[in-house]
Write an enzyme that holds these catalytic residues in place. Structure first.
Site, PDB file in Angstrom:
ATOM      1  N   GLU A   1       0.826  -1.197   0.000  1.00  0.00           N
ATOM      2  CA  GLU A   1       0.000   0.000   0.000  1.00  0.00           C
ATOM      3  C   GLU A   1       0.870   1.261   0.000  1.00  0.00           C
ATOM      4  OE1 GLU A   1      -3.831  -0.572   1.945  1.00  0.00           O
ATOM      5  OE2 GLU A   1      -3.357   1.186   3.143  1.00  0.00           O
TER       6      GLU A   1
ATOM      7  N   GLU B   1       2.119   1.659  -3.405  1.00  0.00           N
ATOM      8  CA  GLU B   1       1.013   2.075  -4.275  1.00  0.00           C
ATOM      9  C   GLU B   1       0.763   3.578  -4.118  1.00  0.00           C
ATOM     10  OE1 GLU B   1      -2.725   0.079  -3.557  1.00  0.00           O
ATOM     11  OE2 GLU B   1      -3.750   1.215  -5.132  1.00  0.00           O
TER      12      GLU B   1
ATOM     13  N   CYS C   1      -8.343  -2.265   4.004  1.00  0.00           N
ATOM     14  CA  CYS C   1      -8.198  -3.457   4.869  1.00  0.00           C
ATOM     15  C   CYS C   1      -9.475  -3.840   5.579  1.00  0.00           C
ATOM     16  CB  CYS C   1      -7.159  -3.269   5.957  1.00  0.00           C
ATOM     17  SG  CYS C   1      -6.035  -1.974   5.703  1.00  0.00           S
TER      18      CYS C   1
ATOM     19  N   SER D   1      -7.388   1.727  -2.464  1.00  0.00           N
ATOM     20  CA  SER D   1      -6.169   0.976  -2.732  1.00  0.00           C
ATOM     21  C   SER D   1      -6.576  -0.389  -3.283  1.00  0.00           C
ATOM     22  CB  SER D   1      -5.388   0.791  -1.433  1.00  0.00           C
ATOM     23  OG  SER D   1      -4.479  -0.273  -1.577  1.00  0.00           O
TER      24      SER D   1
ATOM     25  N   LYS E   1     -15.166 -10.151   7.874  1.00  0.00           N
ATOM     26  CA  LYS E   1     -14.137 -10.999   7.263  1.00  0.00           C
ATOM     27  C   LYS E   1     -14.707 -12.346   6.824  1.00  0.00           C
ATOM     28  CE  LYS E   1     -10.217  -8.587   8.268  1.00  0.00           C
ATOM     29  NZ  LYS E   1      -9.843  -7.552   7.368  1.00  0.00           N
TER      30      LYS E   1
ATOM     31  N   GLU F   1     -15.864 -11.507   3.534  1.00  0.00           N
ATOM     32  CA  GLU F   1     -14.734 -11.235   2.642  1.00  0.00           C
ATOM     33  C   GLU F   1     -14.111 -12.518   2.116  1.00  0.00           C
ATOM     34  OE1 GLU F   1     -11.066  -9.774   4.399  1.00  0.00           O
ATOM     35  OE2 GLU F   1     -10.857  -8.313   2.794  1.00  0.00           O
TER      36      GLU F   1
ATOM     37  N   GLU G   1     -13.395 -12.929  -5.637  1.00  0.00           N
ATOM     38  CA  GLU G   1     -12.065 -12.406  -6.001  1.00  0.00           C
ATOM     39  C   GLU G   1     -10.964 -13.039  -5.146  1.00  0.00           C
ATOM     40  OE1 GLU G   1     -14.375 -10.237  -4.567  1.00  0.00           O
ATOM     41  OE2 GLU G   1     -15.317  -9.428  -6.354  1.00  0.00           O
TER      42      GLU G   1
ATOM     43  N   CYS H   1     -10.366  -1.982  14.449  1.00  0.00           N
ATOM     44  CA  CYS H   1     -10.655  -3.409  14.659  1.00  0.00           C
ATOM     45  C   CYS H   1     -10.787  -3.765  16.137  1.00  0.00           C
ATOM     46  CB  CYS H   1      -9.552  -4.270  14.061  1.00  0.00           C
ATOM     47  SG  CYS H   1      -9.244  -3.885  12.355  1.00  0.00           S
TER      48      CYS H   1
END
Ligand code: SF4
Ligand code: SF4
Ligand code: SF4
Ligand code: FES
Lengths: 597, 155
Positions: A284, A287, A311, A331, A370, A373, A378, A527
């Protein structure tokens, strides 16, 4: 401005409190606990459940203590005969509409309604059951959240959470009277609506009406399968909260005990998401530097600034629903959990000589999103599902108890190598502002060759519980290859809780902000306040967890991501360079446009 | 843009984009289209920058803001206690037989929907029914049928 003090008596004891204090808070100061259900310290007052009723001398009716401010000379009784009878009756009324099958309920043992019913010794049901048969079928459409209306007491904590903290309002109050229900748009299944799977509503639901999708049995089954090599990764925010699930006070760091218990449970390797958090910073950070170059030097208009972190899967789903026109600002980095999975079933599988199809990757996460996710299509860069199962901090707590492990007496152990190395930078991913701080520690050093100009590497302006934080860093004396950044004032913003994210996104959309880089975490506090963390939650509890995280950071021998030896090694042996071809295949992703309701 | 979207943008123009304008906008849609379709609720949510669940929550609270398709004309018979004591059931039975539908249903030609309503405030002259916005008090089964019949032929 100093406030007026108000004098009153509660159960004949005098007390003096600030004007505007509720009876509930005033009673707490005298150590009288008044039971509550709809009230929650993170939310506005609703005053709808009435279990907090008290008697106020001279008033015609009982008053809701959570919704009544004190007044001068007030005399309050919290345990009079009338109060106790009414309260018991209110609990009985709630239960008359309730599916009280506690033994089969996910919340058995940690349910606020159950403990109230227990405290008041509610006996045989004198009231007719008004449970609606259609409510008996829970909504299990979401991979993260189970919604069981038969357990709902209509306190609306979830509705307020989703609106006030998250600005999503996936849940609302529909219909009225005895038909009232907590409902999505047109009562559609949760997986079809704007719900971000953040789980914040679960953290505040007093009953078993909202719970996480439980994956414990899947994980036990994988562990029992002799042909499977089961590795586990643990997210940064789990190690500072798991203790609460196992009887310790908030703010305990239990990293070593957690590792020991995972080994005892039988995982083949105990590894650390911190490793892939450091990897995320590399990807990141580079990037961001690439984007800055493309925008500032090459004037490439297809490249978007500000860049936003990626994230937090709750945040990702939020932007895909509400601001899909800003998707290009995200990102392309996967979250640390998914980077870990992709690397585990490729690079790591080779190292330990296990076939990817025989490897099961389990994540322990502070997060319910998550779970969603890891199911995204993907997230199969290894050719398999990169992460097989996600357990929340709460589920791990339960697994440890199921395994009969006495957590408190465990000797701390260390992570396995490789992919078990961590830095302070990775640990602070668990707190709001942590990704920003970690990214700046690395990016600034890459650009200037010097450490960030903050005492002890502590970038204080991005820490703390302010909803939106801003900071600027002047970049000076750069290395020659970064000449275009000389003198640039890098503007960053950090937001946590999706209601705050929404404010920042609106400023980006209207062009009223000048940020280069924005960190967003879906959950309040980051988190550490995630939807999979121990219940209850409050600002005080989250503050303690944050303290523990920064303590853990300070105690790490390495505190910068680019110095993590496992990270250095994986670039040398496997990935090549950050944002390189292999990274692109394994560690980066793309986003969707989702419906607006 | 669909006709619903055109209607909604006119209503938003007229009433504004604040939360307060939600009710008049929903009422405006129901006036034209007799009910709030899924698309209509999503468009309103988008226009006012609120969630669709909130729009649905508000709509479902009010009996007169329907979220299921209705006929061009809506007949509502009061079902509350005073009208009940004055034989509203007979009125309903007569209408059901004449229109060949049950309460809650819409005629095949989509002309009439038959519903019940909570107190319409005409207790002193019950039983009553509404056809769209028009009140018809002191009904008998015969008079109710006559009124509906006339309504059918008045267009
Ligand atoms: S929600 Fe609470 S009271 Fe209800 S069944 Fe579950 S544990 Fe029991
Ligand atoms: S999981 Fe988050 S977004 Fe979904 S309903 Fe709960 S609070 Fe709202
Ligand atoms: S789902 Fe839980 S938080 Fe929401 S209203 Fe029902 S009981 Fe309260
Ligand atoms: S806690 Fe006071 S009314 Fe619910």
């Amino acid at each position: 401005m100093s406030k007026y003090m108000v004098n009153l008596k509660i159960n004949n004891m005098p007390v003096s409190v600030e004007e505007g204090t509720t009876i509930l808070e005033a009673a707490r100061q005298l150590n009288f606990k008044i039971p509550t259900l709809c009230n929650h310290p993170d939310l506005t007052v609703a005053g709808n459940c009435r279990v907090c009723v008290v008697e106020v001398k001279g008033a015609r009716q009982l008053s809701a203590a959570c919704a009544t401010p004190v007044s001068e000379g007030m005399e309050v009784f919290t345990n009079s005969e009338q109060v106790r009878t009414s309260r018991k009756h209110i609990i009985e009324l709630l239960l008359s509409e309730h599916n009280s099958d506690c033994t089969k309920c996910q919340k058995n043992g940690s349910c606020e309604l159950q403990s109230l019913a227990f405290e008041y010794r509610v006996g045989d049901h004198v009231l007719m059951s008004l449970l609606k048969p259609e409510d008996l079928i829970p909504d299990i459409s979401s991979p993260s959240i189970v919604k069981d209306n038969s357990k709902c007491i209509h306190c609306q904590r979830c509705v307020r959470t989703c609106a006030e903290l998250q600005g999503v309002s996936a849940l609302g109050v529909a219909f009225k009277g005895n038909h009232q229900s907590i409902s999505t748009f047109l009562n559609k299944p949760l997986n079809e609506v704007v719900c971000t799977n953040c789980g914040q509503c679960i953290n505040r639901c007093p009953t078993g009406a909202l719970t996480e999708r439980n994956n414990i049995e899947d994980v036990w089954n994988a562990l029992y399968d002799p042909n499977k090599f089961v590795v586990v990764q643990t997210a940064p925010a789990v190690r500072i909260a798991l203790g609460e699930e196992l009887g310790l006070e908030p703010g305990h760091r239990v990293t070593g005990k957690m590792v020991a218990s995972l080994r005892k449970i039988g995982f083949n390797k105990v590894l650390d998401t911190d490793f892939s958090a450091d990897l995320t910073i590399m990807e990141e950070g580079f990037e961001l530097l690439n984007r800055l170059r493309k925008v500032l030097v090459e004037k490439d208009e297809t490249v978007k600034l500000p860049m936003m972190t990626s994230c937090s899967p709750g945040w990702i789903k939020f932007i895909e629903h509400i601001f899909p026109n800003l998707n290009d600002h995200l990102s392309t980095c996967k979250s640390p959990q998914q980077m870990f999975g992709a690397v585990a079933k490729t690079y790591y599988a080779d190292k330990v000589n296990v076939k990817a199809q025989d490897m099961v990757v389990v994540s322990i996460m502070p997060c319910t999103a998550k779970k969603f996710e890891c199911d995204r299509p993907e997230m199969r860069s290894s050719g398999f599902k990169d992460v097989d199962y996600v357990l929340t901090t709460r589920e791990l707590g339960l697994m440890i108890r199921q395994a009969g492990i006495d957590f408190a007496s465990l000797e701390p152990e260390g992570y396995d190598s490789i992919l078990g190395e961590s830095t302070g930078a990775a640990v602070i991913f668990g707190a709001t502002g942590g990704v920003m701080e970690a990214a700046l520690r690395t990016a600034y050093e890459v650009v200037t060759g010097r450490e960030v100009p903050f005492t002890n590497l502590d970038i204080k302006p991005v820490r703390g519980m302010e909803g939106v934080k801003e900071a600027s860093i002047k970049i000076k004396n750069v290395k020659p290859e970064f000449a275009h950044l000389e003198g640039v004032e890098l503007n960053v913003a950090v937001a946590h809780g999706l209601a705050n994210a929404r404010k920042v996104m609106e400023s980006v959309q209207n062009g009223t902000s000048n940020y280069h880089f924005i960190e967003i975490m879906a959950c309040p506090g980051g988190c550490l306040g995630g939807g999979g963390q121990p219940i209850p939650t409050s600002k005080e509890i989250r503050d303690k967890r944050a303290e523990a995280i920064y303590e853990e950071d300070l105690n790490m021998p390495i505190r910068k991501s680019h110095e993590n030896p496992d990270v250095v090694a994986i670039y040398e042996e496997f990935l090549g360079e950050p944002n390189g071809h292999k990274s692109h295949d394994l560690l980066h992703t793309h986003y969707k446009v989702r419906n607006r309701y | 843009m669909s006709t619903t979207e055109v209607l909604i943008s006119e209503l938003v123009e007229k009433h504004g984009r604040t939360r307060n304008s939600l009710m008049p906008i929903l009422q405006g849609i129901v006036q034209q289209e007799k009910f709030l379709s899924e698309d209509a609720m999503v468009s309103v949510a988008r226009e006012l920058n609120i969630s669709a669940a909130d729009v649905f929550g508000t709509a479902s609270f009010y009996t007169f803001l329907d979220t299921v398709p209705r006929g061009k004309n809506v007949i509502r018979v009061c079902k509350t206690i005073s009208c009940h004591m004055k034989n509203k059931d007979e009125i309903i039975r007569a209408l059901e037989n004449a229109l060949k539908i049950k309460v809650g249903e819409t005629t095949h030609d989509k002309e009439y929907t038959l519903l019940t309503a909570n107190c319409l405030g005409w207790c002193h002259k019950g039983p009553v029914m509404l056809i769209n916005d028009e009140v018809y008090p002191e009904l008998t089964p015969e008079s109710a049928l006559k009124i509906v019949n006339e309504h059918m032929h008045s267009k």
